[in-house]
Write a protein that holds these residues in place. Structure first.
Motif, PDB file in Angstrom:
ATOM      1  N   LEU A  42       0.892  -1.187   0.050  1.00 17.92           N
ATOM      2  CA  LEU A  42       0.004  -0.009  -0.044  1.00 17.92           C
ATOM      3  C   LEU A  42       0.967   1.170  -0.053  1.00 17.92           C
ATOM      4  O   LEU A  42       1.979   1.359   0.976  1.00 17.92           O
ATOM      5  CB  LEU A  42      -0.898  -0.116   1.216  1.00 17.92           C
ATOM      6  N   THR A  43       0.666   2.265  -0.854  1.00 16.24           N
ATOM      7  CA  THR A  43       1.348   3.403  -1.047  1.00 16.24           C
ATOM      8  C   THR A  43       0.160   4.460  -0.782  1.00 16.24           C
ATOM      9  O   THR A  43      -1.070   4.269  -0.817  1.00 16.24           O
ATOM     10  CB  THR A  43       2.018   3.520  -2.385  1.00 16.24           C
ATOM     11  N   ASP A  44       0.529   5.736  -1.175  1.00 14.00           N
ATOM     12  CA  ASP A  44      -0.676   6.817  -0.766  1.00 14.00           C
ATOM     13  C   ASP A  44      -1.460   6.960  -2.208  1.00 14.00           C
ATOM     14  O   ASP A  44      -2.361   7.709  -2.323  1.00 14.00           O
ATOM     15  CB  ASP A  44       0.225   8.151  -0.844  1.00 14.00           C
ATOM     16  N   ALA A  45      -0.941   6.223  -3.250  1.00  9.66           N
ATOM     17  CA  ALA A  45      -1.560   6.240  -4.689  1.00  9.66           C
ATOM     18  C   ALA A  45      -2.240   5.045  -5.079  1.00  9.66           C
ATOM     19  O   ALA A  45      -3.072   5.119  -6.131  1.00  9.66           O
ATOM     20  CB  ALA A  45      -0.415   6.694  -5.579  1.00  9.66           C
ATOM     21  N   ASN A  46      -2.156   4.005  -4.382  1.00  2.23           N
ATOM     22  CA  ASN A  46      -2.935   2.657  -4.883  1.00  2.23           C
ATOM     23  C   ASN A  46      -3.935   2.021  -3.890  1.00  2.23           C
ATOM     24  O   ASN A  46      -4.233   0.679  -3.996  1.00  2.23           O
ATOM     25  CB  ASN A  46      -1.881   1.701  -5.169  1.00  2.23           C
ATOM     26  N   TYR A  47      -4.479   2.704  -3.175  1.00  2.00           N
ATOM     27  CA  TYR A  47      -5.383   2.278  -2.124  1.00  2.00           C
ATOM     28  C   TYR A  47      -6.401   1.189  -2.555  1.00  2.00           C
ATOM     29  O   TYR A  47      -6.869   0.237  -2.127  1.00  2.00           O
ATOM     30  CB  TYR A  47      -6.103   3.353  -1.186  1.00  2.00           C
ATOM     31  N   SER A  48      -7.087   1.957  -3.652  1.00  2.92           N
ATOM     32  CA  SER A  48      -8.261   0.992  -4.275  1.00  2.92           C
ATOM     33  C   SER A  48      -7.915  -0.504  -4.641  1.00  2.92           C
ATOM     34  O   SER A  48      -8.706  -1.575  -4.335  1.00  2.92           O
ATOM     35  CB  SER A  48      -9.028   1.487  -5.440  1.00  2.92           C
ATOM     36  N   ASP A  49      -6.922  -0.434  -5.190  1.00  2.00           N
ATOM     37  CA  ASP A  49      -6.241  -1.767  -6.081  1.00  2.00           C
ATOM     38  C   ASP A  49      -5.766  -2.531  -4.914  1.00  2.00           C
ATOM     39  O   ASP A  49      -6.012  -3.734  -4.729  1.00  2.00           O
ATOM     40  CB  ASP A  49      -5.257  -1.502  -6.788  1.00  2.00           C
ATOM     41  N   TRP A  50      -5.047  -1.873  -3.895  1.00  2.00           N
ATOM     42  CA  TRP A  50      -4.477  -2.879  -2.650  1.00  2.00           C
ATOM     43  C   TRP A  50      -5.840  -3.148  -1.834  1.00  2.00           C
ATOM     44  O   TRP A  50      -5.556  -4.454  -1.363  1.00  2.00           O
ATOM     45  CB  TRP A  50      -3.866  -1.719  -1.828  1.00  2.00           C
ATOM     46  N   ARG A  51      -6.822  -2.520  -1.551  1.00  4.78           N
ATOM     47  CA  ARG A  51      -7.863  -2.843  -0.848  1.00  4.78           C
ATOM     48  C   ARG A  51      -8.554  -4.201  -1.612  1.00  4.78           C
ATOM     49  O   ARG A  51      -8.911  -5.199  -0.784  1.00  4.78           O
ATOM     50  CB  ARG A  51      -8.958  -1.826  -0.323  1.00  4.78           C
ATOM     51  N   GLN A  52      -8.805  -4.175  -2.636  1.00  2.77           N
ATOM     52  CA  GLN A  52      -9.372  -5.398  -3.419  1.00  2.77           C
ATOM     53  C   GLN A  52      -8.634  -6.462  -3.414  1.00  2.77           C
ATOM     54  O   GLN A  52      -8.884  -7.589  -3.064  1.00  2.77           O
ATOM     55  CB  GLN A  52      -9.748  -4.769  -5.006  1.00  2.77           C
ATOM     56  N   GLU A  53      -7.319  -6.344  -3.731  1.00  6.88           N
ATOM     57  CA  GLU A  53      -6.441  -7.618  -3.334  1.00  6.88           C
ATOM     58  C   GLU A  53      -6.312  -8.036  -1.897  1.00  6.88           C
ATOM     59  O   GLU A  53      -6.421  -9.478  -1.752  1.00  6.88           O
ATOM     60  CB  GLU A  53      -4.928  -7.106  -3.860  1.00  6.88           C
ATOM     61  N   MET A  54      -6.444  -7.359  -1.018  1.00  6.87           N
ATOM     62  CA  MET A  54      -6.488  -7.624   0.498  1.00  6.87           C
ATOM     63  C   MET A  54      -7.620  -8.199   0.829  1.00  6.87           C
ATOM     64  O   MET A  54      -7.686  -9.104   1.539  1.00  6.87           O
ATOM     65  CB  MET A  54      -5.801  -6.383   1.272  1.00  6.87           C
ATOM     66  N   GLU A  55      -8.753  -7.676   0.182  1.00  7.87           N
ATOM     67  CA  GLU A  55     -10.058  -8.365   0.556  1.00  7.87           C
ATOM     68  C   GLU A  55     -10.186  -9.686   0.215  1.00  7.87           C
ATOM     69  O   GLU A  55     -10.709 -10.590   0.896  1.00  7.87           O
ATOM     70  CB  GLU A  55     -10.984  -7.542   0.101  1.00  7.87           C
ATOM     71  N   ASN A  56      -9.729  -9.779  -1.224  1.00  3.38           N
ATOM     72  CA  ASN A  56      -9.834 -11.029  -1.547  1.00  3.38           C
ATOM     73  C   ASN A  56      -8.864 -12.247  -1.139  1.00  3.38           C
ATOM     74  O   ASN A  56      -9.347 -13.265  -0.701  1.00  3.38           O
ATOM     75  CB  ASN A  56      -9.291 -11.051  -3.471  1.00  3.38           C
ATOM     76  N   PHE A  57      -7.912 -11.731  -0.644  1.00  5.24           N
ATOM     77  CA  PHE A  57      -6.959 -12.513   0.384  1.00  5.24           C
ATOM     78  C   PHE A  57      -7.552 -12.816   1.801  1.00  5.24           C
ATOM     79  O   PHE A  57      -7.752 -14.068   1.987  1.00  5.24           O
ATOM     80  CB  PHE A  57      -5.608 -11.981   0.672  1.00  5.24           C
ATOM     81  N   LEU A  58      -8.134 -11.822   2.115  1.00  3.89           N
ATOM     82  CA  LEU A  58      -8.717 -12.266   3.831  1.00  3.89           C
ATOM     83  C   LEU A  58     -10.050 -13.173   3.443  1.00  3.89           C
ATOM     84  O   LEU A  58     -10.252 -13.894   4.396  1.00  3.89           O
ATOM     85  CB  LEU A  58      -9.078 -10.844   4.222  1.00  3.89           C
ATOM     86  N   PHE A  59     -10.656 -12.959   2.330  1.00  2.00           N
ATOM     87  CA  PHE A  59     -11.890 -13.613   2.116  1.00  2.00           C
ATOM     88  C   PHE A  59     -11.419 -15.125   2.009  1.00  2.00           C
ATOM     89  O   PHE A  59     -12.099 -16.167   2.280  1.00  2.00           O
ATOM     90  CB  PHE A  59     -12.733 -13.350   0.853  1.00  2.00           C
ATOM     91  N   ALA A  60     -10.351 -15.409   0.957  1.00  3.08           N
ATOM     92  CA  ALA A  60     -10.025 -16.653   1.100  1.00  3.08           C
ATOM     93  C   ALA A  60      -9.508 -17.432   2.228  1.00  3.08           C
ATOM     94  O   ALA A  60      -9.556 -18.514   2.368  1.00  3.08           O
ATOM     95  CB  ALA A  60      -8.697 -16.566  -0.156  1.00  3.08           C
ATOM     96  N   LYS A  61      -9.097 -16.506   2.922  1.00  7.82           N
ATOM     97  CA  LYS A  61      -8.330 -17.089   4.406  1.00  7.82           C
ATOM     98  C   LYS A  61      -9.733 -17.353   5.372  1.00  7.82           C
ATOM     99  O   LYS A  61      -9.320 -17.490   6.636  1.00  7.82           O
ATOM    100  CB  LYS A  61      -7.377 -15.993   4.797  1.00  7.82           C
ATOM    101  N   ASN A  62     -10.758 -16.769   5.174  1.00 10.03           N
ATOM    102  CA  ASN A  62     -12.016 -16.725   6.034  1.00 10.03           C
ATOM    103  C   ASN A  62     -11.450 -15.737   7.096  1.00 10.03           C
ATOM    104  O   ASN A  62     -11.998 -16.040   8.347  1.00 10.03           O
ATOM    105  CB  ASN A  62     -12.239 -18.006   6.501  1.00 10.03           C
TER     106      ASN A  62
END
Length: 146
Positions: A42-62
């Motif tokens: 995560l940087t100051d410029a990529n929050y939306s993309d980072w959040r989407q990837e992290m959400e996917n990861f957290l969903f996959a990990k339950n």
């Protein structure tokens, strides 16, 4: 409790039941807190993309329900308290490993993963009015040669 060792399997001897892998409290032996699970930090410029990837990861990990507030911190002394603390510590590690140092430093004293998640959304999820104005000015000043 789910995520804890099962006392007995179908045969009643406890020999093969293991853990409840569908429990949000389950942590796989290969899970470590300082492992990067997204393509970019995560940087100051990529929050939306980072959040989407992290959400996917957290969903996959339950584990998404820990950050969205669905699974609340249990009271100390309950049987859910220590499994919740272990999961929350793991998720905080995953989140902070996936951000640049300046952002990490600003959230490292948060008490829970949900606090980090909410802080990041508050900080990056809303459009910054001064930045929006600046971008609109640049767009208005841009001319296409033709």
């Amino acid at each position: 409790m789910t995520g804890e060792p099962k006392d007995k399997d179908k045969n009643g001897d406890g020999s093969s039941s293991g853990f409840d892998h569908s429990s949000p409290f389950y942590l796989h032996p290969s899970d470590i807190p300082k492992q990067l699970h997204v393509n970019e930090v995560l940087t100051d410029a990529n929050y939306s993309d980072w959040r989407q990837e992290m959400e996917n990861f957290l969903f996959a990990k339950n584990k998404f329900e820990f950050v969205d507030g669905t699974i609340q911190k249990p009271k100390k002394g309950t049987k859910e308290y220590m499994p919740w603390m272990r999961c929350d510590a793991m998720i905080k590690g995953w989140l902070t490993t996936a951000m640049e140092k300046g952002i990490h430093d600003s959230v490292k004293y948060a008490n829970t993963a949900a606090q980090i998640w909410n802080d990041l959304h508050e900080r990056f999820g809303k459009e910054s009015s001064p930045r929006a104005y600046e971008l609109k000015q640049k767009i208005a000043a841009t001319h296409q040669d033709g």
